[in-house]
Write a protein that holds these residues in place. Sequence first.
Motif, PDB file in Angstrom:
ATOM      1  N   PRO A   1       0.977  -1.171  -0.015  1.00 50.93           N
ATOM      2  CA  PRO A   1       0.102   0.130   0.020  1.00 50.93           C
ATOM      3  C   PRO A   1       0.832   1.106   0.004  1.00 50.93           C
ATOM      4  N   PRO A   2       0.232   2.411  -0.564  1.00 47.48           N
ATOM      5  CA  PRO A   2       1.223   3.498  -0.332  1.00 47.48           C
ATOM      6  C   PRO A   2       1.419   4.215   0.892  1.00 47.48           C
ATOM      7  N   SER A   3       2.598   4.565   1.067  1.00 48.54           N
ATOM      8  CA  SER A   3       2.941   5.220   2.400  1.00 48.54           C
ATOM      9  C   SER A   3       1.862   6.420   2.837  1.00 48.54           C
ATOM     10  N   PRO A   4       1.417   6.634   3.821  1.00 51.46           N
ATOM     11  CA  PRO A   4       1.717   5.974   5.168  1.00 51.46           C
ATOM     12  C   PRO A   4       0.655   4.766   5.216  1.00 51.46           C
ATOM     13  N   LEU A   5      -0.247   4.441   4.543  1.00 49.75           N
ATOM     14  CA  LEU A   5      -1.383   3.488   4.645  1.00 49.75           C
ATOM     15  C   LEU A   5      -0.796   2.021   5.209  1.00 49.75           C
ATOM     16  N   ILE A   6      -1.543   1.521   5.974  1.00 52.11           N
ATOM     17  CA  ILE A   6      -1.208   0.076   6.352  1.00 52.11           C
ATOM     18  C   ILE A   6      -1.986  -0.904   5.433  1.00 52.11           C
ATOM     19  N   ARG A   7      -3.098  -0.532   5.081  1.00 49.38           N
ATOM     20  CA  ARG A   7      -3.998  -1.404   4.031  1.00 49.38           C
ATOM     21  C   ARG A   7      -4.287  -0.570   2.858  1.00 49.38           C
ATOM     22  N   HIS A   8      -4.091  -1.126   1.784  1.00 49.53           N
ATOM     23  CA  HIS A   8      -4.446  -0.442   0.325  1.00 49.53           C
ATOM     24  C   HIS A   8      -5.796  -0.024   0.251  1.00 49.53           C
ATOM     25  N   PRO A   9      -6.106   1.221  -0.548  1.00 51.92           N
ATOM     26  CA  PRO A   9      -7.278   1.569  -0.682  1.00 51.92           C
ATOM     27  C   PRO A   9      -8.313   0.698  -1.372  1.00 51.92           C
ATOM     28  N   TYR A  10      -7.498   0.014  -2.457  1.00 46.59           N
ATOM     29  CA  TYR A  10      -8.345  -1.073  -2.939  1.00 46.59           C
ATOM     30  C   TYR A  10      -8.833  -2.562  -2.429  1.00 46.59           C
ATOM     31  N   ALA A  11      -8.194  -2.625  -1.294  1.00 46.57           N
ATOM     32  CA  ALA A  11      -8.560  -3.739  -0.468  1.00 46.57           C
ATOM     33  C   ALA A  11     -10.089  -4.122  -0.406  1.00 46.57           C
ATOM     34  N   GLN A  12     -10.681  -2.984   0.021  1.00 43.76           N
ATOM     35  CA  GLN A  12     -12.249  -3.221   0.271  1.00 43.76           C
ATOM     36  C   GLN A  12     -12.940  -3.514  -1.181  1.00 43.76           C
ATOM     37  N   ARG A  13     -12.439  -3.043  -2.230  1.00 44.66           N
ATOM     38  CA  ARG A  13     -13.065  -3.141  -3.242  1.00 44.66           C
ATOM     39  C   ARG A  13     -12.679  -4.501  -3.937  1.00 44.66           C
ATOM     40  N   VAL A  14     -11.682  -5.160  -3.537  1.00 46.94           N
ATOM     41  CA  VAL A  14     -11.167  -6.831  -4.012  1.00 46.94           C
ATOM     42  C   VAL A  14     -12.109  -7.495  -3.227  1.00 46.94           C
ATOM     43  N   ALA A  15     -12.368  -7.289  -1.863  1.00 48.01           N
ATOM     44  CA  ALA A  15     -13.157  -8.015  -1.077  1.00 48.01           C
ATOM     45  C   ALA A  15     -14.605  -8.149  -1.488  1.00 48.01           C
ATOM     46  N   GLU A  16     -15.162  -7.100  -1.798  1.00 52.60           N
ATOM     47  CA  GLU A  16     -16.440  -7.068  -2.036  1.00 52.60           C
ATOM     48  C   GLU A  16     -16.744  -7.845  -3.769  1.00 52.60           C
ATOM     49  N   TRP A  17     -15.546  -7.418  -4.648  1.00 47.18           N
ATOM     50  CA  TRP A  17     -15.683  -8.319  -5.731  1.00 47.18           C
ATOM     51  C   TRP A  17     -15.686  -9.922  -5.633  1.00 47.18           C
ATOM     52  N   ALA A  18     -14.854 -10.128  -4.763  1.00 48.51           N
ATOM     53  CA  ALA A  18     -14.500 -11.727  -4.468  1.00 48.51           C
ATOM     54  C   ALA A  18     -15.850 -12.132  -3.675  1.00 48.51           C
ATOM     55  N   HIS A  19     -16.440 -11.687  -2.854  1.00 46.54           N
ATOM     56  CA  HIS A  19     -17.479 -12.078  -2.302  1.00 46.54           C
ATOM     57  C   HIS A  19     -18.616 -12.208  -3.098  1.00 46.54           C
ATOM     58  N   ILE A  20     -18.959 -11.289  -3.865  1.00 45.23           N
ATOM     59  CA  ILE A  20     -19.907 -11.254  -4.874  1.00 45.23           C
ATOM     60  C   ILE A  20     -19.616 -12.542  -6.101  1.00 45.23           C
ATOM     61  N   ALA A  21     -18.467 -12.522  -6.535  1.00 48.31           N
ATOM     62  CA  ALA A  21     -17.870 -13.603  -7.328  1.00 48.31           C
ATOM     63  C   ALA A  21     -18.330 -15.270  -6.747  1.00 48.31           C
ATOM     64  N   LEU A  22     -17.871 -15.179  -5.249  1.00 46.23           N
ATOM     65  CA  LEU A  22     -18.007 -16.285  -4.597  1.00 46.23           C
ATOM     66  C   LEU A  22     -19.604 -16.790  -4.479  1.00 46.23           C
ATOM     67  N   GLN A  23     -20.443 -15.841  -4.226  1.00 43.19           N
ATOM     68  CA  GLN A  23     -21.982 -15.985  -4.102  1.00 43.19           C
ATOM     69  C   GLN A  23     -22.426 -16.246  -5.648  1.00 43.19           C
ATOM     70  N   GLN A  24     -21.936 -15.916  -6.616  1.00 46.61           N
ATOM     71  CA  GLN A  24     -22.160 -16.284  -7.877  1.00 46.61           C
ATOM     72  C   GLN A  24     -21.996 -17.704  -8.280  1.00 46.61           C
TER      73      GLN A  24
END
Length: 1199
Positions: A171-194
């Motif tokens: 992730p870009p400094s000084p962030l601990i978690r990447h801003p796209y992490a939530q977006r990836v999690a939502e996409w993965a959850h939707i794909a798993l449900q499908q």
Amino acid sequence: MEEALAKIRPHTTSNLAHQKAPANLLQALESTFQEKHTDRTPTAYFAALITTLDGSIQKKETSLGDGDVLPAELYLLALVAPFVPPPVIQTNLNTLLSLTAPLFPALMAHAPPLRSQLTLYNAVFRALDKSQLDVSAVRQSFASILQLCLDPRPKVRKKAADIVKDVLSFPPSPLIRHPYAQRVAEWAHIALQQASSGALPKSKSSGKGSDTSAAETAIHLLAFLRPVLPNLPLDAIPPITTTLLTLPRLGNPYLSQAAYSILSDLFTASTTTGTASAIEQIPAVLNAVLESPPPKADNSISPSWIRVLGDAMFAYHVADASACAAEFNKVWKTVWSYFETKHPQTRKAVAESLASLTRCITSSIVKDSISDGETGKSPLRSIISQITKALDSLAFASAMQELLSVISALVSNLGVRVDPAKSTTATEALLMPLVSKIADLRVQKGFEHKEAADAVLSTAMRVVGPAVLLAAIPLNLEPSDRQAGKEPRAFLLPMLNQPHPSLLGHFVSYFVPMSERMFNLQQKADSEGRQSEAKVWSVLVAQIWTGFAGYCHAPSDIKTALTPAFSQLLSQLLYGQPDLRPPVLRGLKALIESNKIIASQVDADMGESSRSDNAITPEQASQNLAFLKTQVESWFAIFFNVFGSVDRDNRGMVGDVIGVWAGLAEKQDITKAYRKVADLFRQSLQQSDNGNTTAMTQDLLILLIPFLDAQDVAALFSTCLAQEVLCHKDNGVQKRGYKILAKLLEKGKVEEDALQTFQRLDELSVGLAPAAKKDRFILLSLLILRVPSESLHIIPSLIPEAVLGTKEPSEKARSAAFELIVAMGQKMSQGGVVKRSMVDGMDEDGAEAQASINEYMTMVAGGLAGASPHMISATVTAVSRLVFEFRESIDTQMQTEIFTTLLVFLSSANREIIKSTLGYIKLAIHTLPTELLRPHLKELVPALLAWSHDHKNHFKAKVRHIFERMIRRFGWNDVYQAAGEDQAAKVLTTKGKVPTGDAFEDVLYGSESELDDSDEDEQLNKGVRLRVDDDEPMDLLQGVASRLTNAQANRRRKPGQDAGHFKTDTDTGKIVINEDESDIEVSSRKAAKDVAGSAYRESMTSVDGFTRGPNGRIKFNKDTKKRRRENEDEDGDVEMVDGAATATKKNKRPIEPKLGHEFKAKKAGGDVKKGGVDPYAYMSLSQAAKKKGRNRTGIAGKR
């Protein structure tokens, strides 16, 4: 980057369009750089490629074929982008996105350029800061890449998944978690449900794989999700976990296995990394997993499902131990029910899961079981009873190995103290009957899992200690025990040599008297001539004392156990028992080290203080060390005497113990010991023919050097820097003298003048022995660091000695000489003044020179004018090392001068010089810039070709290797054009040939391992069998473990089993072997098949055969003697098969093959025999036993 580009440049002449296009584009770019005098930096390449890409798009040259420009531009951009500084990418982000983002739709149908674009975007995303990640075009590009994670093409899918993983991991400094992490999690959850509902959309990419099934796409999704999960937000894990539990319902075994495996990884990560990403969902996950058990016959899903339970329970235990304890018994029973399967992977998973469950046993469960009594029904008591019954159950016969591993884990994890005030552990209170049962199984004759049983007993020895274990499981080694019919358990003795909680006093009271009795038995048997029995007692005594070190790991009773009497016994063993000396020394060393480790943990968090592996507290360890300090002086005297009495090769262990005890000693004890050794050292120097004593005292001084004060160090340095030591006639004394001086300098306690020391060493170099050169070079390397910057005139006088040292026979001496040469180079590169007037052999009015690496290279290169080839060769070798070491510091002009100078030596007639020069050329080709070497190719290539036919000293192979490297760096055309003469060019052409097709043939035919290897699971699936004993009936309800054997064991060859197939002659007792007429008939049928199937071969190879040429003309075979002889042999075989009486003149009557004829010598006549009967000794009984029929009879070794 330069290495990657160097691999592309030679492909300008390639026949493959996708290789030639990037090479031509790269060549054009570099030509432009050369014309504009631009440095070849990553930024320059990046800017040029962006400009070229912009021009191609404006010209609408967007075709994506193999030889087109656009794929080549993307390929080079992907190669260069990782090396471009992030600020450059951030500045040109808008331009880059406007050029490449619109290409995504067109690239979907072309995998190679699409992969290049993905690699480019990987570098782009990792270079962006937080504000640029919110740009609309950037987010859209990431969305496109995210969809490619489910692409049916494996390489594209993997490349996209790697991008997402890399982006989220950084992730870009000084962030601990990447801003796209939530977006990836939502996409993965939707794909798993499908995927769970079977409604996944098909991939938009064209191609054969676009109609991928929902299950297969779900498998791809899980493969993407596994490395990404640790970087997702914590609140996004529970819904993904819930959806993962629904995937096994699709009925795809691999999908179910992958889902359970990801859950296991998730729980394991939550315990090891300290994150609580899945802790909240553990109760729900446990219930969901327990409600959907796979069939026990399903060998594909069961292992993963079982591992999920074990990992989830351990994660639950870490988060909430009391809540986990409530589910413990239920989960144990569920996992245990799979133990009876015959599938080895399932049994292994059960064992691993149950081992994880044993780590979840809390102190409350233990206390309930102990208070419940032996006949209680507490969960832990029920589990122990269940395991005990399983040892004798036929249903668990195939799982005996795994069952014993579970018992070992249970013993280890119950090693907690029931009462902190007492030393009793839960293992001692609950499991000793089970351990005793395993010990009884271990001594039974037919028990085959002895290694697994030894692992259980060894764990018990470590947890409860030998004092408790041997009280329940006696050794039974003495004659009185054997007379009483007790089975000996000598296998317990090797287990003593590990840390355990038993007191040292137990060894003194139990094992010391036993070893004395066994020693007396050994002496008695030896005196009476029973050597075998004496050897047995000797081995037992050695094994007992090997366990002494196990008792020395921080015992709490050192003050009472280490009595003067026991110390005297130990000293007597050190003096008089060489076989027992190593274990005693290991114990005395462990006594100090273990207490030091625990005493150093005063400020550390001790964790679970009730664990039995920390038998004493840091305060007790400090008290033990204080007591041992009072014993140092007396033990020093013993160690020094033992050190002087053993051979040089056996002093290492004694020296280690002296060093450990010296670290504990007080300053006055060290000084006192040093004075005694130093006085003995000086006395031995004054005596003649006493090299051994002198070397021994020097070894002791080396051991004491780290603990000496400044006064003693100075005295020792002046003592060793003397002619009596450094010119001693004994090589070992010289070597140790230099080593002592180097050790003293290395500690930094010596305040001697470096110039005076150099002068003294120069005076003492006359009597230098070859064995001492390595340590002299090391000493000089350390002294160089102390030379003042205004006194560097000392370096030129050291260069000849160091350069010649690179030719020493000893590899260690050569390495030390090279280190000295490099050390002098580093000193010169730091700057200073070289006073040439003070250099030997220089004019007194010589000017001063500024120290630099170039000046140093000039000094070393002076050896090239040496009078002997040996000196010239050594100088070339030294220059090669310096060129490699200081390749970044030496300027281009000096590099050119060195190269051109050494290039002349390739025309030398001396092989030693040529060998060193070829080494330098190889280094230069690999290390120096191509711009520096390219102008000299016309001189270099012909000079190398002159040695291309010389096989001595491996010159031909070395030259070939050099040319291979040159062709890679400069290209084939440049090297070939520099060859000059036609003959030389032919040689180079031969060297440039690359075999084709070999790699493919190696893959097909190169290894036969696949034919020999068999599936381990198949072998294990064959299960176990009952061993039948004709002398006694078998009880299938009791002690069945000792009656079991695996299927492989039944096929093991037993001595004499083949002889049982034959009768014996009543007169001589020899084996009677019957030849079988049917063997000949079988051979005849095989020969008939060969004749019937060889018509085509006959037409091609026989005298009457013919072949057809390319134009269809018939060409008859030549009538040669070899072909006629082969035909006659084949005709004889046919006549024997057909039984025809007609034969040629040279054909004799067919001879009937005899039993064992294939072992008869082809050329020799064999052993002395009568009547032409070959001895049957050439044939194994196992082969003869397979023969059928008893028509004719012979006796082995008798006519």
